[in-house]
Scaffold this motif. Structure first.
Motif, PDB file in Angstrom:
ATOM      1  N   ALA A 105       0.830  -1.205   0.000  1.00  0.00           N
ATOM      2  CA  ALA A 105       0.000   0.000   0.000  1.00  0.00           C
ATOM      3  C   ALA A 105       0.866   1.258   0.000  1.00  0.00           C
ATOM      4  O   ALA A 105       2.099   1.184  -0.057  1.00  0.00           O
ATOM      5  CB  ALA A 105      -0.934  -0.036   1.201  1.00  0.00           C
ATOM      6  N   GLY A 106       0.201   2.406   0.097  1.00  0.00           N
ATOM      7  CA  GLY A 106       0.870   3.705  -0.007  1.00  0.00           C
ATOM      8  C   GLY A 106       1.943   3.987   1.022  1.00  0.00           C
ATOM      9  O   GLY A 106       2.778   4.872   0.824  1.00  0.00           O
ATOM     10  N   MET A 107       1.952   3.223   2.105  1.00  0.00           N
ATOM     11  CA  MET A 107       2.990   3.414   3.123  1.00  0.00           C
ATOM     12  C   MET A 107       4.390   3.324   2.537  1.00  0.00           C
ATOM     13  O   MET A 107       5.325   3.908   3.073  1.00  0.00           O
ATOM     14  CB  MET A 107       2.851   2.345   4.201  1.00  0.00           C
ATOM     15  CG  MET A 107       2.002   2.771   5.359  1.00  0.00           C
ATOM     16  SD  MET A 107       1.946   1.475   6.584  1.00  0.00           S
ATOM     17  CE  MET A 107       1.131   0.204   5.675  1.00  0.00           C
ATOM     18  N   VAL A 108       4.505   2.549   1.460  1.00  0.00           N
ATOM     19  CA  VAL A 108       5.821   2.353   0.830  1.00  0.00           C
ATOM     20  C   VAL A 108       6.422   3.696   0.368  1.00  0.00           C
ATOM     21  O   VAL A 108       7.627   3.811   0.170  1.00  0.00           O
ATOM     22  CB  VAL A 108       5.690   1.330  -0.333  1.00  0.00           C
ATOM     23  CG1 VAL A 108       5.021   1.924  -1.542  1.00  0.00           C
ATOM     24  CG2 VAL A 108       7.019   0.723  -0.695  1.00  0.00           C
ATOM     25  N   THR A 109       5.564   4.720   0.246  1.00  0.00           N
ATOM     26  CA  THR A 109       6.054   6.050  -0.166  1.00  0.00           C
ATOM     27  C   THR A 109       6.398   6.935   1.033  1.00  0.00           C
ATOM     28  O   THR A 109       6.883   8.051   0.843  1.00  0.00           O
ATOM     29  CB  THR A 109       4.990   6.792  -1.006  1.00  0.00           C
ATOM     30  OG1 THR A 109       3.854   7.106  -0.173  1.00  0.00           O
ATOM     31  CG2 THR A 109       4.523   5.984  -2.207  1.00  0.00           C
ATOM     32  N   TYR A 110       6.133   6.468   2.255  1.00  0.00           N
ATOM     33  CA  TYR A 110       6.360   7.322   3.433  1.00  0.00           C
ATOM     34  C   TYR A 110       7.840   7.308   3.822  1.00  0.00           C
ATOM     35  O   TYR A 110       8.446   6.236   3.900  1.00  0.00           O
ATOM     36  CB  TYR A 110       5.531   6.855   4.634  1.00  0.00           C
ATOM     37  CG  TYR A 110       4.031   6.882   4.456  1.00  0.00           C
ATOM     38  CD1 TYR A 110       3.436   7.324   3.281  1.00  0.00           C
ATOM     39  CD2 TYR A 110       3.199   6.450   5.481  1.00  0.00           C
ATOM     40  CE1 TYR A 110       2.057   7.330   3.132  1.00  0.00           C
ATOM     41  CE2 TYR A 110       1.819   6.454   5.336  1.00  0.00           C
ATOM     42  CZ  TYR A 110       1.249   6.886   4.158  1.00  0.00           C
ATOM     43  OH  TYR A 110      -0.109   6.883   4.020  1.00  0.00           O
ATOM     44  N   PRO A 111       8.402   8.495   4.096  1.00  0.00           N
ATOM     45  CA  PRO A 111       9.826   8.536   4.441  1.00  0.00           C
ATOM     46  C   PRO A 111      10.203   7.622   5.609  1.00  0.00           C
ATOM     47  O   PRO A 111      11.285   7.037   5.616  1.00  0.00           O
ATOM     48  CB  PRO A 111      10.046  10.013   4.829  1.00  0.00           C
ATOM     49  CG  PRO A 111       8.961  10.759   4.142  1.00  0.00           C
ATOM     50  CD  PRO A 111       7.788   9.829   4.055  1.00  0.00           C
ATOM     51  N   THR A 112       9.283   7.441   6.572  1.00  0.00           N
ATOM     52  CA  THR A 112       9.632   6.650   7.760  1.00  0.00           C
ATOM     53  C   THR A 112       9.432   5.147   7.556  1.00  0.00           C
ATOM     54  O   THR A 112       9.795   4.363   8.432  1.00  0.00           O
ATOM     55  CB  THR A 112       8.734   7.078   8.947  1.00  0.00           C
ATOM     56  OG1 THR A 112       7.373   7.009   8.513  1.00  0.00           O
ATOM     57  CG2 THR A 112       9.057   8.485   9.408  1.00  0.00           C
ATOM     58  N   ALA A 113       8.844   4.747   6.440  1.00  0.00           N
ATOM     59  CA  ALA A 113       8.448   3.340   6.282  1.00  0.00           C
ATOM     60  C   ALA A 113       9.536   2.497   5.628  1.00  0.00           C
ATOM     61  O   ALA A 113       9.279   1.716   4.706  1.00  0.00           O
ATOM     62  CB  ALA A 113       7.142   3.234   5.500  1.00  0.00           C
ATOM     63  N   GLU A 114      10.741   2.605   6.136  1.00  0.00           N
ATOM     64  CA  GLU A 114      11.857   1.861   5.552  1.00  0.00           C
ATOM     65  C   GLU A 114      11.621   0.345   5.607  1.00  0.00           C
ATOM     66  O   GLU A 114      11.989  -0.380   4.679  1.00  0.00           O
ATOM     67  CB  GLU A 114      13.152   2.237   6.283  1.00  0.00           C
ATOM     68  CG  GLU A 114      14.437   1.773   5.614  1.00  0.00           C
ATOM     69  CD  GLU A 114      14.581   2.193   4.138  1.00  0.00           C
ATOM     70  OE1 GLU A 114      13.987   3.225   3.731  1.00  0.00           O
ATOM     71  OE2 GLU A 114      15.264   1.472   3.395  1.00  0.00           O
TER      72      GLU A 114
END
Ligand code: ZN
Length: 258
Positions: free
Chosen positions: A176-185
């Motif tokens: 999902a879109g979390m993959v684009t979040y800076p913190t979601a390494e």
């Protein structure tokens, strides 16, 4: 040279909860290159809504019926009608275990999840699984069910270790879109070890909007943004990533009955 526009599939979209008019939401998705979406319910009422939306938009919407772990306490009330609905649905879900919010007692979450896994096996249907802070128990139940790629781990957030363990069971991953979040390494590390031939992308509409849309409600038109991030991690071009993830969705959910 620009080829035809890549065609994406949104493998997890709560269309009944999307903001605005459904026709417009689907038109924007179509214009963004989304071929079709899977709409899972989270309980009896929303599973019925998913069914209705799919009947109204059969050219673009598949549906699933199931009970979310948050609402596992309602299984005894809804079991009979949900089971009948599941028999008719394209897939089961979403279901699973959520030990982060713990909104239903864990033993009951587990029992209800196992019942839905059992139905997936009995009815030969794909099953859409929510897993939050419950990796070991989900692993145990999914391994025991032995359903291979018909198990879809939706909005997958497991790190590389769990991704590899689940991969060995032959399951399908959905990102999902979390993959684009800076913190979601952690999620990006999971994508890196997930098999592109057995992965999909999703919005989880109306939640988890990808960057730069985080302040607005998510909708299926945003799934190519998540696809682009996944493509970058896999070092594949956009068209190839769209083709692979859409082919996986087609294989697992059998859109159009093929
Ligand atoms: Zn969901």
């Amino acid at each position: 040279m620009a080829g035809p526009k890549p065609l994406w599939v949104d493998s997890h979209c709560h269309l009944f909860a999307a903001e605005g008019n459904t026709d417009e939401v689907l038109r924007r998705a179509h214009d963004a290159g989304v071929a079709w979406v899977m709409c899972p319910g989270i309980d009896l009422e929303t599973s019925l809504q998913a069914r209705r939306l799919s009947l109204e938009h059969r050219d673009m919407v598949m549906w699933a019926a199931g009970l979310h772990p948050h609402d596992a306490v309602r299984w005894s009330d809804e079991e009979a009608r949900l089971t009948a609905l599941i028999a008719e649905a394209d897939a089961i879900g979403e279901c699973g275990l959520d030990y982060y919010r713990d909104l239903s007692p864990r033993p009951l979450q587990r029992e209800v999840f196992r019942r839905q896994l059992q139905l997936a096996g009995d009815l030969d249907k794909p099953i859409i699984v929510h897993c939050r802070d419950a990796f070991a128990d989900v692993y145990e139940d999914v391994a025991a069910a032995d359903l291979g790629e018909r198990v879809v781990l939706h909005s997958w957030t497991g790190g590389p270790k769990w991704t590899k363990r689940f991969d060995a069971l032959g399951v399908t991953f959905s990102f999902a879109g979390m993959v684009t979040y800076p913190t979601a390494e952690t999620v990006r590390l999971a994508v890196a070890v997930a098999p592109p031939q057995r992965s999909m992308v999703e919005t989880d509409t109306p939640y988890l909007s990808p960057q730069p849309h985080r302040s607005s409600a998510n909708e299926p038109a945003f799934v190519p943004i998540t696809g682009a991030q996944v493509a970058e991690i896999w070092d594949l071009d956009l068209a190839e990533t769209a083709r692979l993830t859409a082919a996986t969705a087609q294989r697992v959910f059998r859109f159009g009955g093929v």
